[in-house]
Structure formats: C-alpha cells, structure tokens
Motif scaffolding. Structure first.
Motif, PDB file in Angstrom:
ATOM      1  N   THR A 142       0.856  -1.192   0.000  1.00 28.44           N
ATOM      2  CA  THR A 142       0.000   0.000   0.000  1.00 28.44           C
ATOM      3  C   THR A 142       0.895   1.246   0.000  1.00 28.44           C
ATOM      4  O   THR A 142       1.737   1.414   0.874  1.00 28.44           O
ATOM      5  N   ARG A 143       0.687   2.095  -1.001  1.00 31.69           N
ATOM      6  CA  ARG A 143       1.554   3.274  -1.144  1.00 31.69           C
ATOM      7  C   ARG A 143       0.808   4.582  -0.912  1.00 31.69           C
ATOM      8  O   ARG A 143       1.429   5.620  -0.677  1.00 31.69           O
ATOM      9  N   PHE A 144      -0.534   4.542  -1.032  1.00 31.21           N
ATOM     10  CA  PHE A 144      -1.239   5.828  -1.072  1.00 31.21           C
ATOM     11  C   PHE A 144      -2.676   5.656  -0.585  1.00 31.21           C
ATOM     12  O   PHE A 144      -3.356   4.707  -0.963  1.00 31.21           O
ATOM     13  N   VAL A 145      -3.101   6.588   0.265  1.00 39.17           N
ATOM     14  CA  VAL A 145      -4.503   6.641   0.703  1.00 39.17           C
ATOM     15  C   VAL A 145      -5.093   7.967   0.234  1.00 39.17           C
ATOM     16  O   VAL A 145      -4.580   9.046   0.561  1.00 39.17           O
ATOM     17  N   TRP A 146      -6.149   7.871  -0.553  1.00 39.79           N
ATOM     18  CA  TRP A 146      -6.846   9.050  -1.050  1.00 39.79           C
ATOM     19  C   TRP A 146      -8.077   9.288  -0.191  1.00 39.79           C
ATOM     20  O   TRP A 146      -8.702   8.331   0.292  1.00 39.79           O
ATOM     21  N   MET A 147      -8.412  10.552   0.010  1.00 34.37           N
ATOM     22  CA  MET A 147      -9.629  10.909   0.748  1.00 34.37           C
ATOM     23  C   MET A 147     -10.390  11.968  -0.045  1.00 34.37           C
ATOM     24  O   MET A 147      -9.807  12.674  -0.873  1.00 34.37           O
ATOM     25  N   GLU A 148     -11.660  12.077   0.246  1.00 34.40           N
ATOM     26  CA  GLU A 148     -12.445  13.184  -0.294  1.00 34.40           C
ATOM     27  C   GLU A 148     -13.498  13.487   0.757  1.00 34.40           C
ATOM     28  O   GLU A 148     -14.291  12.612   1.115  1.00 34.40           O
ATOM     29  N   SER A 149     -13.489  14.708   1.260  1.00 35.74           N
ATOM     30  CA  SER A 149     -14.340  14.997   2.406  1.00 35.74           C
ATOM     31  C   SER A 149     -14.807  16.442   2.357  1.00 35.74           C
ATOM     32  O   SER A 149     -13.968  17.347   2.281  1.00 35.74           O
ATOM     33  N   PRO A 150     -16.129  16.676   2.359  1.00 31.24           N
ATOM     34  CA  PRO A 150     -17.192  15.682   2.295  1.00 31.24           C
ATOM     35  C   PRO A 150     -17.214  15.004   0.923  1.00 31.24           C
ATOM     36  O   PRO A 150     -16.705  15.572  -0.051  1.00 31.24           O
ATOM     37  N   GLY A 151     -17.799  13.811   0.866  1.00 31.58           N
ATOM     38  CA  GLY A 151     -17.805  13.054  -0.373  1.00 31.58           C
ATOM     39  C   GLY A 151     -18.692  13.692  -1.426  1.00 31.58           C
ATOM     40  O   GLY A 151     -19.691  14.347  -1.123  1.00 31.58           O
ATOM     41  N   SER A 152     -18.288  13.487  -2.665  1.00 29.66           N
ATOM     42  CA  SER A 152     -19.075  13.991  -3.792  1.00 29.66           C
ATOM     43  C   SER A 152     -20.475  13.381  -3.731  1.00 29.66           C
ATOM     44  O   SER A 152     -20.604  12.190  -3.509  1.00 29.66           O
ATOM     45  N   LEU A 153     -21.463  14.157  -3.919  1.00 33.78           N
ATOM     46  CA  LEU A 153     -22.878  13.747  -4.000  1.00 33.78           C
ATOM     47  C   LEU A 153     -23.482  13.394  -2.646  1.00 33.78           C
ATOM     48  O   LEU A 153     -24.588  13.786  -2.347  1.00 33.78           O
ATOM     49  N   THR A 154     -22.747  12.633  -1.803  1.00 31.87           N
ATOM     50  CA  THR A 154     -23.351  12.087  -0.583  1.00 31.87           C
ATOM     51  C   THR A 154     -22.855  12.748   0.698  1.00 31.87           C
ATOM     52  O   THR A 154     -23.421  12.535   1.766  1.00 31.87           O
ATOM     53  N   PHE A 155     -21.778  13.522   0.638  1.00 33.75           N
ATOM     54  CA  PHE A 155     -21.349  14.432   1.704  1.00 33.75           C
ATOM     55  C   PHE A 155     -20.975  13.764   3.031  1.00 33.75           C
ATOM     56  O   PHE A 155     -21.116  14.361   4.088  1.00 33.75           O
ATOM     57  N   GLU A 156     -20.458  12.529   2.961  1.00 31.86           N
ATOM     58  CA  GLU A 156     -19.866  11.946   4.171  1.00 31.86           C
ATOM     59  C   GLU A 156     -18.623  12.758   4.541  1.00 31.86           C
ATOM     60  O   GLU A 156     -17.817  13.108   3.679  1.00 31.86           O
ATOM     61  N   VAL A 157     -18.465  13.036   5.838  1.00 28.81           N
ATOM     62  CA  VAL A 157     -17.246  13.700   6.309  1.00 28.81           C
ATOM     63  C   VAL A 157     -16.295  12.607   6.805  1.00 28.81           C
ATOM     64  O   VAL A 157     -16.694  11.749   7.599  1.00 28.81           O
ATOM     65  N   GLN A 158     -15.070  12.650   6.337  1.00 27.53           N
ATOM     66  CA  GLN A 158     -14.111  11.622   6.738  1.00 27.53           C
ATOM     67  C   GLN A 158     -13.347  12.054   7.980  1.00 27.53           C
ATOM     68  O   GLN A 158     -13.113  13.255   8.187  1.00 27.53           O
ATOM     69  N   ASP A 159     -12.939  11.056   8.785  1.00 33.04           N
ATOM     70  CA  ASP A 159     -12.106  11.357   9.950  1.00 33.04           C
ATOM     71  C   ASP A 159     -10.658  11.449   9.465  1.00 33.04           C
ATOM     72  O   ASP A 159      -9.872  10.507   9.609  1.00 33.04           O
ATOM     73  N   VAL A 160     -10.333  12.595   8.886  1.00 31.99           N
ATOM     74  CA  VAL A 160      -9.029  12.752   8.230  1.00 31.99           C
ATOM     75  C   VAL A 160      -7.868  12.559   9.198  1.00 31.99           C
ATOM     76  O   VAL A 160      -6.922  11.825   8.897  1.00 31.99           O
ATOM     77  N   PRO A 161      -7.894  13.192  10.415  1.00 36.21           N
ATOM     78  CA  PRO A 161      -6.738  12.991  11.292  1.00 36.21           C
ATOM     79  C   PRO A 161      -6.533  11.530  11.686  1.00 36.21           C
ATOM     80  O   PRO A 161      -5.387  11.075  11.806  1.00 36.21           O
ATOM     81  N   ALA A 162      -7.618  10.769  11.863  1.00 35.78           N
ATOM     82  CA  ALA A 162      -7.466   9.353  12.225  1.00 35.78           C
ATOM     83  C   ALA A 162      -6.836   8.577  11.067  1.00 35.78           C
ATOM     84  O   ALA A 162      -5.970   7.727  11.268  1.00 35.78           O
ATOM     85  N   ILE A 163      -7.273   8.902   9.853  1.00 33.75           N
ATOM     86  CA  ILE A 163      -6.758   8.174   8.681  1.00 33.75           C
ATOM     87  C   ILE A 163      -5.289   8.533   8.423  1.00 33.75           C
ATOM     88  O   ILE A 163      -4.456   7.662   8.169  1.00 33.75           O
ATOM     89  N   THR A 164      -4.957   9.826   8.528  1.00 28.09           N
ATOM     90  CA  THR A 164      -3.558  10.200   8.252  1.00 28.09           C
ATOM     91  C   THR A 164      -2.625   9.682   9.346  1.00 28.09           C
ATOM     92  O   THR A 164      -1.482   9.322   9.056  1.00 28.09           O
ATOM     93  N   ALA A 165      -3.118   9.618  10.592  1.00 34.10           N
ATOM     94  CA  ALA A 165      -2.260   9.088  11.670  1.00 34.10           C
ATOM     95  C   ALA A 165      -1.936   7.627  11.395  1.00 34.10           C
ATOM     96  O   ALA A 165      -0.779   7.198  11.534  1.00 34.10           O
ATOM     97  N   ALA A 166      -2.942   6.858  10.973  1.00 34.47           N
ATOM     98  CA  ALA A 166      -2.709   5.441  10.672  1.00 34.47           C
ATOM     99  C   ALA A 166      -1.752   5.307   9.494  1.00 34.47           C
ATOM    100  O   ALA A 166      -0.825   4.483   9.519  1.00 34.47           O
ATOM    101  N   ALA A 167      -1.948   6.120   8.468  1.00 30.86           N
ATOM    102  CA  ALA A 167      -1.104   6.022   7.281  1.00 30.86           C
ATOM    103  C   ALA A 167       0.339   6.411   7.608  1.00 30.86           C
ATOM    104  O   ALA A 167       1.287   5.747   7.190  1.00 30.86           O
TER     105      ALA A 167
END
Ligand code: PLP
Length: 390
Positions: A142-167
């Motif tokens: 695994t080399r790359f994690v992409w995010m989009e927040s809020p998501g296109s059309l459906t507007f989910e907000v991602q837990d960006v700090p949790a995801i970047t900390a894991a990555a």
C-alpha cells in the motif's frame, strides 16, 4: 503581521517588480523563452527555460493558494481531475496498492479503474466512514490513501486525522480532494495530509468559465514528486488567461463563499421541513449525518449539498427538475449561478452504499437571493406532487 484570509487574498501574489508596478500580474503568452547564455539553456533548476513551467501569473496564483492552505508548493494541472491524478502517479507504481473512499468523485474512480489498473496499480475502495480502521486494509504494497471529504454527491465527512495518523505510522502517503471547502474551511496539512487537491474550476475561478486544478504539497520532497509527474506528462501550468481569471476569482472568494454558504444553509433548513424531502445531506446542518465531525474539523461550509426525496414517479421528478426558472441543470458547481442535478445515475458505490429513501438531488447554491431560490424550489415541489403552488 498575520492577517486574516480575506486580507491575504487581496494581497497575495502582488509583487511590484514582477507586476511592473501593476496591482495585477502580467499575462505572458509564452512557449519559448529566449536566453542569453549557453549555460542557462540547460539550467532549468535555476532559470525558466520554457513556458510549460508557467510565468508571473502562475507564480501569483500559486502564492495565493499557499496563502490559503499552506504547504511547500503548488503543481498545476489543466483541470481538477488532472490534479487528482497527480498524487496517484507520484506515489504509486506498477504493483502498488492504493485506497480510495467509496464517496469519491466519479471521474477519479474512473481513473483508478482505467488508467491506473492498466498500468498495474490496484485500487481498493473503502467505506468513507472507516476512520482509524483504515489500518486494517493496509498491505505491504500500500503506497497511497486518497480521501475526499465531504464526499461527492453524498457528503460523508471523513475522519481525516485518524486516517492520516494510521497512514503515517505505516509510512503510507496520503492525499485529499479538498475542493468542497475551497481550502478555506478545512486545512489538510494541519490534519496530517501530504497532498491537498483543489479543482480550481469551482469556487476559486467561481464564474463557470475556467477549468484548472492544483495539487498542493506538504513538503518540498512531495512537491518535487508532483512536479516531476506534471513534467513527465507535459501537463504544463494552465493557460495564462485561465490562470489570470482564477486569480481574479480568488480575490472575492471568501465573500462569495460566505454568501453562498449562508443561502445554502437557509435553503437546506427550509428543505428539511418540507414533506417531500426525506433527508438533507449537508454536514453543516445540525443533526445531519457527520455534523459532529464537520464541526470538529471544519471552520465553515460550502454552498453545495444534496437532499433525498421521498419515492416519487420518475416523470414527476423529471417535471420538477426541468421546470425550474432559476435553478439550471448542469455539472460542476461553485460558480455564481445555482445548479441542480439528479445524482442517482452517477452514484457508483461498491462497499458502502447508502440506503436512501428515494431519489438523490444535488444543489449548488449561487449568488441569487435565497428566497427567490426557495420560491423556485417550492414551485418544483408542486410539479413533483401534482399540486398547484400557493
Ligand atoms: C469538479 C470536481 C473535480 C474535477 O474538476 P474539473 O476541473 O472539472 O476536472 C474534482 N473533484 C471534485 C470534488 C469536483 O467537484
């Protein structure tokens, strides 16, 4: 002296020498640059040698974008989608694995399923609400994690700090499509992201007349990787007139966005009380999905959101959509004019399909008076239900 962003955006990129005294930068139409000395011709680390790298107007826009989001540098692309492609191509190679949220902008998914797959990059779709559990999907390649927040059309907000900390703990690079916040209301670098992408086509240009994208890098090494991909593909830095228009749009972006966001929230609140509407997907609306996460990480909202209708016959929904006086049907968003699109035909989900009661409709609120837009929407609901408007 540190200024607030509206002030910075009035001043950003103003450089008396570069602008030859003008308030605004000059627009150079340049492919060839003429050099005086042989050693300069091949010294493109230190001297501009060709128009692809951009001229004064590109430098001014890059400075303005860094004023908004920070970071070590800006790599332009001729469209927002082109800018989304840059970090994938910068961090992945044949045999790599990349993670992409199910709420991703459709053409980014097409890039993954198409070009990236053909060149041996495997992308795996994940639930945008996965948070720190993203780590369970990491593989040795695994080399790359992409995010989009809020998501296109459906507007989910991602837990960006949790995801970047894991990555970060696993040595994996991260990138985000930050177009919705226009960079004003969400700061990817403060939340651990390596690359922030803007479709400048939207709020920055703001007038539905420019296609342009940018990838901002957290640090110099990441910036160098993105630049290399831009150079290898010959993407250039955007046409000078488009870049100029985008910079011109940026000057008023905080004011436009504040007005559009206020209208959007008023309209979202009105929609939520309507009997025709099952759900409003607007993260800044108290009680809406992911509102708490939005309130934790964002300092404001854009003017784009969706709502879900109760089930209705297709012909009625079509009559509603086709009969508006002010709302136009069309893709893109972030311009001064309000737009509406039915989303179901483009809603491609594979792991976290939301269950909506009925048709999903997206609104991009422009600079018209909110009450005029509400009246237009109300007439639309009369077409939807077959009742006459009051
Ligand atoms: C519009 C958009 C893009 C692509 O921008 P273009 O300039 O139209 O290619 C990328 N991401 C998001 C979230 C968008 O809304």
């Amino acid at each position: 002296m540190r200024y607030r962003i509206a002030t910075d955006l009035v001043r950003a990129g103003r450089n008396r020498a570069r602008n030859e005294g003008g308030v605004n930068p000059p627009v150079h139409r340049v492919s060839t640059l003429i050099l005086e000395r042989v050693d300069q011709l091949y010294d493109d680390d230190n001297v501009k040698t060709y128009g692809l790298d951009g001229m004064a107007v590109h430098e001014a826009l890059a400075e303005a974008l860094v004023a908004i989001e920070g970071g070590a540098g800006v790599t332009f692309a001729p469209s927002g989608l082109g800018a989304c492609a840059l970090p994938f191509l910068a961090f992945c190679e044949a045999g790599s694995h990349a993670l992409v949220p199910d709420c991703v902008y459709g053409p980014t998914r097409r890039l993954c399923d198409g070009l990236l797959a053909r060149f041996g990059v495997e992308t795996q779709i994940y639930d945008p609400r996965i948070g720190a559990d993203i780590a369970s999907l990491f593989r040795p390649n695994t080399r790359f994690v992409w995010m989009e927040s809020p998501g296109s059309l459906t507007f989910e907000v991602q837990d960006v700090p949790a995801i970047t900390a894991a990555a970060r703990a696993a040595g994996i690079a991260t990138g985000i499509d930050n177009t919705w916040s226009a960079g004003l209301y969400f700061k990817p670098f403060a939340h651990g992201v390596d690359v922030s992408v803007q479709a400048l086509t939207k709020y920055q240009a703001g007038h539905a007349d420019v296609l342009l994208g940018a990838a901002l890098a957290r640090d110099a090494a990441t910036h160098a990787r993105l630049r290399r991909v831009n150079k290898e593909l010959g993407l250039g830095a955007g046409g000078p007139d488009d870049v100029y228009l985008c910079l011109r749009g940026l000057r008023s972006m905080p004011v436009r966005l504040a007005a559009q966001a206020a209208s959007a929230l008023k309209i979202a609140t009105w929609l939520r009380a309507r009997p025709e509407v099952a759900q409003v997907l607007h993260p800044a609306l108290p009680g809406a999905p992911d509102h708490d996460l939005w309130a934790r990480d964002f300092t404001g909202a854009a003017g784009v959101f969706s709502f879900v209708l109760h089930p209705a016959p297709e012909a009625r929904v079509t009559a509603m959509l086709e009969g508006y006086r002010l709302l136009s049907m069309g893709f893109s968003w972030g311009g001064y004019e309000s737009l509406i699109v039915p989303c179901d035909p483009q809603l491609k989900r594979t792991v976290a399909r939301p269950r909506f009661a009925g048709p999903l409709v997206r609104l991009s609120i422009g600079l018209e008076d909110a009450d005029d837009l509400i009246a237009d929407l109300e007439e639309g609901f009369a077409r939807l239900t077959g009742q006459r408007a009051e």
